[in-house]
Enzyme design. Sequence first.
Site, PDB file in Angstrom:
ATOM      1  N   ASN A   9       1.043  -1.156  -0.082  1.00 34.34           N
ATOM      2  CA  ASN A   9      -0.103  -0.018   0.092  1.00 34.34           C
ATOM      3  C   ASN A   9       0.950   1.332  -0.074  1.00 34.34           C
ATOM      4  O   ASN A   9       1.739   1.595   1.000  1.00 34.34           O
ATOM      5  CB  ASN A   9      -0.884   0.053   1.361  1.00 34.34           C
ATOM      6  CG  ASN A   9      -1.649   0.950   1.435  1.00 34.34           C
ATOM      7  OD1 ASN A   9      -1.727   2.220   0.578  1.00 34.34           O
ATOM      8  ND2 ASN A   9      -2.361   1.126   2.510  1.00 34.34           N
ATOM      9  N   TRP A  10       0.935   1.766  -1.058  1.00 34.68           N
ATOM     10  CA  TRP A  10       1.907   3.274  -1.321  1.00 34.68           C
ATOM     11  C   TRP A  10       1.398   4.352  -0.708  1.00 34.68           C
ATOM     12  O   TRP A  10       2.099   5.222  -0.692  1.00 34.68           O
ATOM     13  CB  TRP A  10       2.366   3.223  -2.591  1.00 34.68           C
ATOM     14  CG  TRP A  10       3.010   2.058  -3.536  1.00 34.68           C
ATOM     15  CD1 TRP A  10       3.445   0.887  -2.672  1.00 34.68           C
ATOM     16  CD2 TRP A  10       3.587   1.832  -4.746  1.00 34.68           C
ATOM     17  NE1 TRP A  10       4.072   0.022  -3.624  1.00 34.68           N
ATOM     18  CE2 TRP A  10       4.197   0.706  -4.637  1.00 34.68           C
ATOM     19  CE3 TRP A  10       3.464   2.826  -5.892  1.00 34.68           C
ATOM     20  CZ2 TRP A  10       4.928   0.129  -6.033  1.00 34.68           C
ATOM     21  CZ3 TRP A  10       4.179   2.445  -7.074  1.00 34.68           C
ATOM     22  CH2 TRP A  10       4.741   1.148  -7.100  1.00 34.68           C
ATOM     23  N   LYS A  11       0.134   4.237  -0.102  1.00 31.12           N
ATOM     24  CA  LYS A  11      -0.552   5.301   0.401  1.00 31.12           C
ATOM     25  C   LYS A  11      -0.084   6.803  -0.366  1.00 31.12           C
ATOM     26  O   LYS A  11      -0.051   6.647  -1.541  1.00 31.12           O
ATOM     27  CB  LYS A  11       0.153   5.393   1.829  1.00 31.12           C
ATOM     28  CG  LYS A  11      -0.245   4.264   2.790  1.00 31.12           C
ATOM     29  CD  LYS A  11       0.113   4.453   4.094  1.00 31.12           C
ATOM     30  CE  LYS A  11       0.033   2.915   4.758  1.00 31.12           C
ATOM     31  NZ  LYS A  11      -0.040   3.260   6.228  1.00 31.12           N
ATOM     32  N   HIS A  99      -9.518   0.813   4.722  1.00 29.76           N
ATOM     33  CA  HIS A  99      -8.263   1.246   5.505  1.00 29.76           C
ATOM     34  C   HIS A  99      -8.598   2.020   6.775  1.00 29.76           C
ATOM     35  O   HIS A  99      -9.271   3.020   6.603  1.00 29.76           O
ATOM     36  CB  HIS A  99      -7.152   1.792   4.540  1.00 29.76           C
ATOM     37  CG  HIS A  99      -5.883   1.549   5.205  1.00 29.76           C
ATOM     38  ND1 HIS A  99      -5.571   2.541   5.976  1.00 29.76           N
ATOM     39  CD2 HIS A  99      -4.884   0.898   5.191  1.00 29.76           C
ATOM     40  CE1 HIS A  99      -4.188   2.098   6.468  1.00 29.76           C
ATOM     41  NE2 HIS A  99      -3.886   1.148   6.000  1.00 29.76           N
ATOM     42  N   GLU A 101      -6.714   4.277   7.650  1.00 32.10           N
ATOM     43  CA  GLU A 101      -6.553   5.561   7.685  1.00 32.10           C
ATOM     44  C   GLU A 101      -8.035   6.333   7.072  1.00 32.10           C
ATOM     45  O   GLU A 101      -8.159   7.490   7.292  1.00 32.10           O
ATOM     46  CB  GLU A 101      -5.336   5.893   7.015  1.00 32.10           C
ATOM     47  CG  GLU A 101      -4.020   5.793   7.545  1.00 32.10           C
ATOM     48  CD  GLU A 101      -2.797   5.323   6.967  1.00 32.10           C
ATOM     49  OE1 GLU A 101      -2.864   5.384   5.780  1.00 32.10           O
ATOM     50  OE2 GLU A 101      -2.034   4.467   7.760  1.00 32.10           O
ATOM     51  N   GLU A 171      -5.409  -5.539  10.435  1.00 34.93           N
ATOM     52  CA  GLU A 171      -4.486  -4.375  10.702  1.00 34.93           C
ATOM     53  C   GLU A 171      -4.807  -3.781  11.852  1.00 34.93           C
ATOM     54  O   GLU A 171      -5.662  -2.729  12.124  1.00 34.93           O
ATOM     55  CB  GLU A 171      -4.551  -3.511   9.477  1.00 34.93           C
ATOM     56  CG  GLU A 171      -4.435  -3.898   8.140  1.00 34.93           C
ATOM     57  CD  GLU A 171      -3.589  -2.973   7.176  1.00 34.93           C
ATOM     58  OE1 GLU A 171      -2.533  -3.057   6.794  1.00 34.93           O
ATOM     59  OE2 GLU A 171      -3.905  -1.732   7.024  1.00 34.93           O
ATOM     60  N   GLY A 177       2.385   2.067  10.826  1.00 35.40           N
ATOM     61  CA  GLY A 177       3.398   2.989  10.945  1.00 35.40           C
ATOM     62  C   GLY A 177       3.726   3.278  11.888  1.00 35.40           C
ATOM     63  O   GLY A 177       4.679   4.415  12.151  1.00 35.40           O
ATOM     64  N   SER A 224       3.383  -2.562  10.360  1.00 33.48           N
ATOM     65  CA  SER A 224       4.822  -2.544  10.359  1.00 33.48           C
ATOM     66  C   SER A 224       5.689  -3.771  10.070  1.00 33.48           C
ATOM     67  O   SER A 224       6.412  -4.219  10.928  1.00 33.48           O
ATOM     68  CB  SER A 224       5.177  -2.091  12.026  1.00 33.48           C
ATOM     69  OG  SER A 224       4.628  -1.081  12.410  1.00 33.48           O
ATOM     70  N   GLY A 245       2.728  -1.261   4.475  1.00 31.03           N
ATOM     71  CA  GLY A 245       2.814   0.082   4.019  1.00 31.03           C
ATOM     72  C   GLY A 245       4.353   0.653   3.495  1.00 31.03           C
ATOM     73  O   GLY A 245       4.968   0.550   2.595  1.00 31.03           O
ATOM     74  N   GLY A 246       4.866   1.139   4.659  1.00 31.94           N
ATOM     75  CA  GLY A 246       6.179   1.827   4.507  1.00 31.94           C
ATOM     76  C   GLY A 246       7.267   0.913   3.989  1.00 31.94           C
ATOM     77  O   GLY A 246       7.848   1.304   2.966  1.00 31.94           O
TER      78      GLY A 246
HETATM   79  P1  PGA Z   1       2.753   0.149   7.620  1.00 35.44           P
HETATM   80  O1  PGA Z   1       1.292   0.176   7.044  1.00 35.44           O
HETATM   81  O2  PGA Z   1       3.363  -1.229   7.182  1.00 35.44           O
HETATM   82  O3  PGA Z   1       3.590   1.378   7.343  1.00 35.44           O
HETATM   83  O4  PGA Z   1       2.663  -0.086   9.056  1.00 35.44           O
HETATM   84  C1  PGA Z   1       0.505  -0.660   6.793  1.00 35.44           C
HETATM   85  C2  PGA Z   1      -0.747  -0.447   6.126  1.00 35.44           C
HETATM   86  O5  PGA Z   1      -1.137   0.639   6.312  1.00 35.44           O
HETATM   87  O6  PGA Z   1      -1.537  -0.943   5.306  1.00 35.44           O
END
Ligand code: PGA
Length: 272
Positions: A9-11, A99, A101, A171, A177, A224, A245-246
């Site tokens: 997930n490149w956000k 998600h 967020e 998640e 994150g 993470s 994500g990251g």
């Molecule tokens: P993260 O994000 O790996 O940076 O914790 C995961 C996600 O939000 O899908």
Amino acid sequence: MRKTIIAGNWKMFKTVAEARELAKSLVDGVKADLGGSALPDIVVCPTFICLPEVLTTVKGSPIAVGAQNMDYRDSGAFTGEIAPPMLTAVGVSYVIIGHSERRQFFGETNHTVNLKVKAALKHGLTPIVCVGEALGEREENLTDSVIKHQISSGLVDITEEEAAKLVVAYEPIWAIGTGKNCEAAEANRVCKHIRDAINELYTHKDKKESSRVADMIPVLYGGSVKPSTIDEQMEQSDIDGALVGGASLKAEEFLPIIKGGAKRQKISASRA
Ligand code: PGA
């Protein structure tokens, strides 16, 4: 046999040029390092504006492309939104729905998650439905009930046959994150809880003895995930992959995670 899926997930990161470069590095890296292996399903989810460029870059490779969100309507006067047929028209095959967020900052609710899951299925997109508890809920021992509620309200009016096409991602919000990984054994327990909750929902809905629909649904872990955590996560009985994500923003971190998924895929293929 359940599929192993490694999704990035490149956000809200990467310009079009940067997204192209990352996609190219992933295509080359998968070919060079993993050419001969049993690959997991690999998905990258860039921003909307990068979708066509990334789709062109990964064409002919084993990498699929997903969107990070979408509207649930087919078209209309909804300024700033993107409709499911626009995604399928360019070749997108997955969509992340709900998600944390989106839930936290953009008013996504279990109800809109439900509408979007239905819209995704209607248009042949594979929804990656995200569920997870906040830190306070975990501290109050509410994890299992919060997740069960997210599942049952997210899947209202979805048939068992449709549910078989879902991908779910666990998640925990406190692990996203933050560098705080949910311990693999605990993540596995919650992924199993998700599977049991879905089976129970369809057993109850169809008044059958017992539904096993969720035994075939991939349940991913996200929060993470790093190259250093993936092996232990992929050894668990009920974690079928990762939503990253990251660590999906750099090829040198995402490729070893894909490799971790390939190990699991190989083991489950040999068991089948
Ligand atoms: P993260 O994000 O790996 O940076 O914790 C995961 C996600 O939000 O899908």
